[in-house]
Write an enzyme that holds these catalytic residues in place. Structure first.
Site, mmCIF file in Angstrom:
data_model
loop_
_atom_site.group_PDB
_atom_site.id
_atom_site.type_symbol
_atom_site.label_atom_id
_atom_site.label_comp_id
_atom_site.label_asym_id
_atom_site.label_seq_id
_atom_site.Cartn_x
_atom_site.Cartn_y
_atom_site.Cartn_z
ATOM 1 C CG ASP A 404 -2.074 0.988 1.103
ATOM 2 O OD1 ASP A 404 -2.485 1.283 -0.033
ATOM 3 O OD2 ASP A 404 -2.559 1.470 2.138
ATOM 4 C CG HIS A 620 1.545 2.812 4.026
ATOM 5 N ND1 HIS A 620 1.760 1.534 4.472
ATOM 6 C CD2 HIS A 620 0.211 2.935 3.878
ATOM 7 C CE1 HIS A 620 0.595 0.908 4.574
ATOM 8 N NE2 HIS A 620 -0.361 1.751 4.218
#
Length: 1138
Positions: A404, A620
């Protein structure tokens, strides 16, 4: 006699019927009415439960609500006073967000005659997330986001008639609590949750299995092409089931299940997990369960700790019921939280890891951002992650896993290989909003030539629902079937956790049963690992030789705004990375060069704690600036703790390395300036020195004083491998800086090699004085520019290409001279826009950017911004009289070059890109670079170079970037093309400020130790890291080691000599991987002076780790005890007692 009559059949001679022709589309549409909906009181949904009771006689509920955002342990909660409760109870968060916790004591009285049923469940649905604590402290998961609200009551408890559990519920949804239902909206701080169910139920198991049968049949009908036999057979079968359904007849359900066997095969159900042993020997689709839990996103870190426990315990429960179930899990940080807060569950996970059901993947501390962490930070992600996994589970990860992350640096293949892995899984590039990435399985080759075997699942998600459509897409969307026809099905609820559900595993069994009988769908397998999947590809493609190759970064054509969103977090990351590098260098030198008998101890535990906080914030959705405001409150606290601890660690070390010295900004008691140079480069620096009060004694060391006499400027100089920098005078080789003005709208900053002109509020001229070259095209100007910033949806994430059509140049106003030279010339400017004020000081020093012979000076821009805009994008730009088809941007351990044109959509997509400490536009003979100390967003459109400064998104954080910001950047002209320039060295120094101190005058002549490690032979190799070896602090360690990390920075080969000073006697030297495992021994040459020398060869962009084993006895550097789960007074509460 005729014999043909003997072959007659019973085919009728006459036919008066209407025929069996169906209207296929209507029959297919009919399938949607068999479950739920308008007919739920008479269709299959009406018989899913045989019994349900919720009276206070059968279900006794008591609740205690924890105060505020506290997250008490099980034992703490059990000490509290619980109050009676009932269904439909509202659980207010009042003015609190996710993390508001409520504890429930539940006592069940089960009807005696229910013992006859196959299963009895307790159904608990608070509308939010919950977890059940069982007797004996066993834990199972409860998750309302996908109606996973059931808890199976053990058969012995059903026979006994009584059962009791404790439940912890947290007022948080799978995707937080967005205020208007939009996933990325800021949280609703006034949301209420309702206890919708607290029932004892008897599920009709046959009906549930029929529901799964029917769902799979319907998925086949909706997925497989309509001209295939399987699609038509599945539709006919599903239609027969609907026609045969009658409620109130248990045997009727069994008959309908028999109808489904027309597609799944006779007796398929009884085979259970053995169904995967039949059919094709090699499946095209390999299923692996995974639970993507964002370590923070629409919820804070503390909620993630609960999500992890809920989700992983659910997977362990499923492993008991589905032997084929394999669960892959990443992020060492989440394991550590679980170890600290849920020890019994952690022990169960260790058992499942040992039994090869719970698979460790990723090898990193968190699933970090793949663009902005420094090269050394990426090394530490793997170092801390792999060492944690090995220390707790006895094994390391073999597959890197970043599904991701918003793009991936081309430095990764080398680092992944050096971390002991050769496989890599990702999929985010399926989100590209301009071009479709051309590969599914390929060799990804990094900037140094290293490769990893990469798979981007053609299913295009890491949260697949294990549907027929998912399985089919694994082949129909596969882009490399000519090379390898297999795909990884990564399934399970994710982002907010949850993982696989029973219905997913049931569906996969039915899909496999179908493909055992039919060939219109790809076959799916279960029970293997991600490594098995990659290993088969490696073998099938002849070690990757028949796979396509992708060289360079995996640039995500999406989420480009994340390079700039939440500027304070970007600054916290950069400053923390550099501060930790400095601490390790200073602490290492101090531990090696300390005076005889001194008790200084290398602060390993404190350094580890700080690194773990920095690595955590690199998750992230945190570092990119795409989380809610609460996350950044936590992140800022972590950065503040790192800053405080590291400042203290530096002070401890300097007290030994530079005795009797004190920080410059502390009350001055000393008369002599001295500074520690945290780089391995010779350098000169202009520093600002306070002169008021007791600091007046420093006046003799400054070259230039302010008009009010409150501060001055000193010139510091370090040469060779000296760690100390000393004040020097204005020698003849300096270039006095000056500023000229007409007093209103014309200002010129100048020294002997560069000149910058501000005319009517814009930068109208930039000249290389020595060459007489104008660098700004005639009629053009540079400066601040603001853009409208309204992405199509993902506010904090995206900036769209159309924002470039909305630029508004801003003019410097109220320009005034604040420093007239000769050491520093500066003007202060002010820009007012909307509700914001931007104060910028532009300065020029009398020195060059580096000590190289042809180096030029840079113009520094120090900004103080009071920012109160919404959906605006602030940048700084310069049009340059330079032509090239690409610009160069620093990346981890090297650089990447990207197009300045839009020849193709691939080129046009890179209108906003990530860079680290510099961006450069050069042609043969000359170039201009921007240096950055905390910004990561850049662009080069034709000949216009830009650095991105501030955004102002409002979702998911409504107050993103509002308020005060301080940051700097520089404009650096340089001789030669980029590869001939000193830009990388200048950027390194620009990001590595001196640690300035004062010492008593009588100590001024004291010999400060030299840096005992220096390079000779090639200027393109940089010494990045000096630290103590990890194994030095293990219980059985017997040696003292030093780790040096070097890299080639320009993309070419190099041969160097690494010299080690006589004060650091080396016994042996090794090349290691980034985990500090030995790869090979190095030849060690000793000289008459007692120093040691190593010869090292580098390929372009190679990262090399060298371990020096010292002659020093271990007793000289005492062992530091490593704690496993320290209970710190920090942002997270660790519950030792559970």
């Amino acid at each position: 006699m005729c014999s043909h009559n003997q072959n007659q059949t019973n085919y009728p001679e006459l036919n008066y019927g209407s025929g069996a022709k169906w209207i296929k589309s209507l029959t297919q549409n009919r399938l949607s009415t068999f479950l739920g909906g308008h007919f739920e009181d008479v269709n299959l949904s009406s018989i899913l439960f045989t019994h349900r009771v919720d009276s206070s006689h059968h279900v006794d509920l008591q609740v205690w609500s924890a105060p505020g955002l506290t997250k008490p342990s099980f034992l703490e909660a059990m000490k509290q006073e619980f109050k009676p409760a009932k269904k439909a109870l509202l659980l207010p968060t009042y003015l609190l967000f996710a993390g508001t916790n409520h504890w429930w004591k539940v006592t069940l009285k089960i009807p005696s005659y229910w013992e006859q049923y196959e299963r009895v469940q307790f159904e608990f649905d608070p509308g939010c997330e919950a977890m059940i604590f069982l007797p004996g402290r066993r834990i199972t998961g409860g998750y309302g986001g996908d109606r996973r609200v059931e808890h199976i009551i053990p058969p012995e408890a059903v026979r006994d008639g009584h059962y009791a559990v404790v439940i912890e519920s947290s007022c948080n949804g799978m995707f937080g609590v967005p205020w208007n239902g939009d996933t990325i909206a800021p949280p609703d701080m006034n949301r209420y949750f309702q206890l919708a169910s607290a029932d004892i139920v008897v599920p009709n198991q046959d009906a549930w299995h029929l529901m799964w049968d029917f769902s799979t049949l319907r998925e086949i009908v909706d997925t497989v092409p309509g001209n295939t036999a399987l699609q038509n057979k599945a539709l006919v079968t599903a239609n027969k089931i609907m026609n045969a359904f009658t409620s109130g007849d248990p045997e009727n359900v069994k008959r309908m299940r028999g109808i489904a066997e027309d597609v799944f095969g006779k007796g398929w159900q009884a085979k259970g997990d053995k169904i995967y042993d039949e059919g094709p020997k090699t499946a095209q689709i390999v299923g692996i369960s995974y639970c993507h839990i964002d370590t923070a996103w629409l919820w804070p870190y503390s909620v993630t700790q609960q999500k992890t426990a809920r989700s992983w315990s659910t997977q362990i429960d499923l492993m008991e019921r589905y032997p084929e179930h394999r669960f892959a899990c990443s992020q060492a940080q989440q394991f550590k939280w679980l170890e600290q807060q849920y020890p019994p569950l952690f022990e169960r996970i260790k058992e499942k890891v040992a039994s090869d059901q719970f698979h460790l993947i990723g090898g990193s501390w968190v699933e970090n951002d793949g663009n902005m962490p420094s090269g050394e930070a990426l090394v530490r992600q793997f170092l801390y992650g792999q060492r944690y996994f090995e220390s707790r589970f006895g094994k390391r990860c073999e597959t890197a896993w970043l599904p991701d992350s918003f793009g991936l640096t081309a430095a990764y293949p080398q680092l992944i290989r050096d971390a002991g892995m050769k496989y890599f899984f990702t999929q985010k590039l399926s989100w590209n909003n301009i071009n479709v990435f051309p590969h599914s399985t390929f060799n990804w080759v990094g900037i140094d030539g290293s490769q990893v075997l990469c798979h981007m699942t053609p299913v295009d998600t890491y949260t697949a629902q294990a549907t027929v459509g998912d399985v089919n897409k694994g082949i129909t969307n596969h882009k490399n079937l000519e090379s390898n026809a297999s795909a990884l099905l990564v399934f399970g609820n994710g982002d907010g956790g949850g993982g696989a559900l029973a219905k997913m595993l049931e569906n996969l069994r039915r899909i496999r049963a179908t493909t055992n009988e039919h060939r219109e769908l790809p076959s799916v397998s279960m029970g293997s690992s991600v490594e098995d999947f990659f290993g088969d590809i490696e073998e099938d493609t002849k070690e990757g030789k028949t796979l396509p190759v992708w060289k360079g970064e995996l640039y995500l054509e999406f989420h480009r705004g994340t390079y700039t969103s939440h500027g304070s977090i970007k600054k916290g990351n950069r400053k923390s990375e550099i501060l930790l590098r400095d601490v390790e260098r200073v602490a290492t030198l101090t531990s090696l060069l300390k005076p005889e008998g001194h008790s200084y101890v290398y602060p390993k535990q404190a350094i580890d704690d700080c690194w773990e906080k920095v690595l955590l914030n690199q998750f992230h959705d945190v570092l990119p600036g795409s989380a809610i405001g609460m996350v950044y409150e936590d992140a800022e606290k972590l950065y503040a703790e790192v800053r405080e601890v590291c400042t203290g660690l530096l002070e401890d070390a300097f007290s030994v390395l530079l005795p009797r010295s004190s920080p410059l900004l502390s009350p001055p008691t000393s008369e002599t300036l001295i500074a520690f140079n945290p780089t391995s480069f010779e350098r000169h620096d202009v520093i600002k020195v306070p002169l008021s009060g007791g600091a007046a004694r420093l006046k003799g060391q400054v070259i230039q004083a302010s008009a009010d006499g409150k501060y001055g400027y000193a010139l510091m100089h370090s040469t060779g491998n000296n760690v100390a920098s000393y004040p020097v005078g204005m020698f003849s080789d300096r270039m006095p800086a000056s500023v000229f003005t007409n007093g209103t709208d014309h200002f010129v900053l100048r020294n002997a090699n560069v000149q910058l002109t501000i005319l009517q509020g814009r930068i109208s001229s930039l000249i290389d004085v020595k060459l007489g070259r104008e660098l700004i095209p005639k009629g053009s100007s540079g400066g601040l520019v603001i853009f409208e910033d309204r992405p199509n949806y993902w506010d904090a994430w995206d900036v769209e290409i159309h924002h470039l059509e909305t630029s508004t140049p801003l003019s410097f106003s109220q320009v005034r001279v604040v420093a007239g030279g000769p050491l520093r010339a500066a003007v202060q400017t002010k820009v007012k826009y909307g509700k914001s004020t931007i104060d910028i000081t532009i300065s020029l020093d009398a020195i060059t950017a580096t000590m190289q012979g042809n180096s030029r000076s840079f113009f520094n821009f120090d900004a103080v911004v009071d920012w109160h805009e919404r959906h605006k994008f602030l940048k700084f730009e310069l049009p340059l009289n330079i032509n090239n088809t690409y610009a160069t941007y620093e990346s981890q351990f090297g650089f990447v070059q990207r197009p300045t044109h839009k020849n193709t959509t691939l080129d046009a997509a890179k209108f906003e890109v990530c860079g680290h400490k510099f961006a450069d536009l050069s042609e043969y003979g000359y170039g201009v670079a921007f240096l950055s100390e905390s910004k990561y967003g850049f662009a080069c459109e034709g000949n216009v170079l830009r650095i991105s400064l501030l955004r102002a998104a409002t979702a998911p954080d409504a107050e993103q970037d509002q308020g005060r910001h301080e940051f700097s950047w520089a404009v650096m002209p340089h001789m030669g093309s980029f590869l001939e320039s000193d830009v990388p060295i200048a950027a390194f120094i620009y990001n590595s400020p001196l640690h300035v101190r004062t010492i008593p005058a009588q100590n001024g002549g004291r010999v400060v130790p030299s840096l005992p490690f220096w390079l000779e032979g090639a200027s393109n190799v940089f010494l990045e890291t000096i630290k103590r070896g990890e194994d030095d602090f293990e219980p059985k360690a017997s040696s003292t080691t030093v780790i040096l990390r070097l890299y080639e920075a320009f993309g070419g080969h190099a041969s160097i000599k690494l010299h080690v000073g006589k004060d650091v006697p080396v016994k042996r030297a090794y090349v290691t991987n980034i985990l500090e495992d030995t790869k090979g021994e190095l030849g060690l040459m000793s000289t008459a002076g007692g120093r040691s020398t190593l010869k090292l060869e580098f390929r372009g962009f190679e990262v090399k780790t060298v371990k020096l084993v010292l002659e020093t006895k271990r007793s000289d550097v005492p062992e530091i005890a490593r704690t496993t789960s320290a209970n710190r007074d920090s942002w997270v509460t660790v519950d030792e007692e559970l």
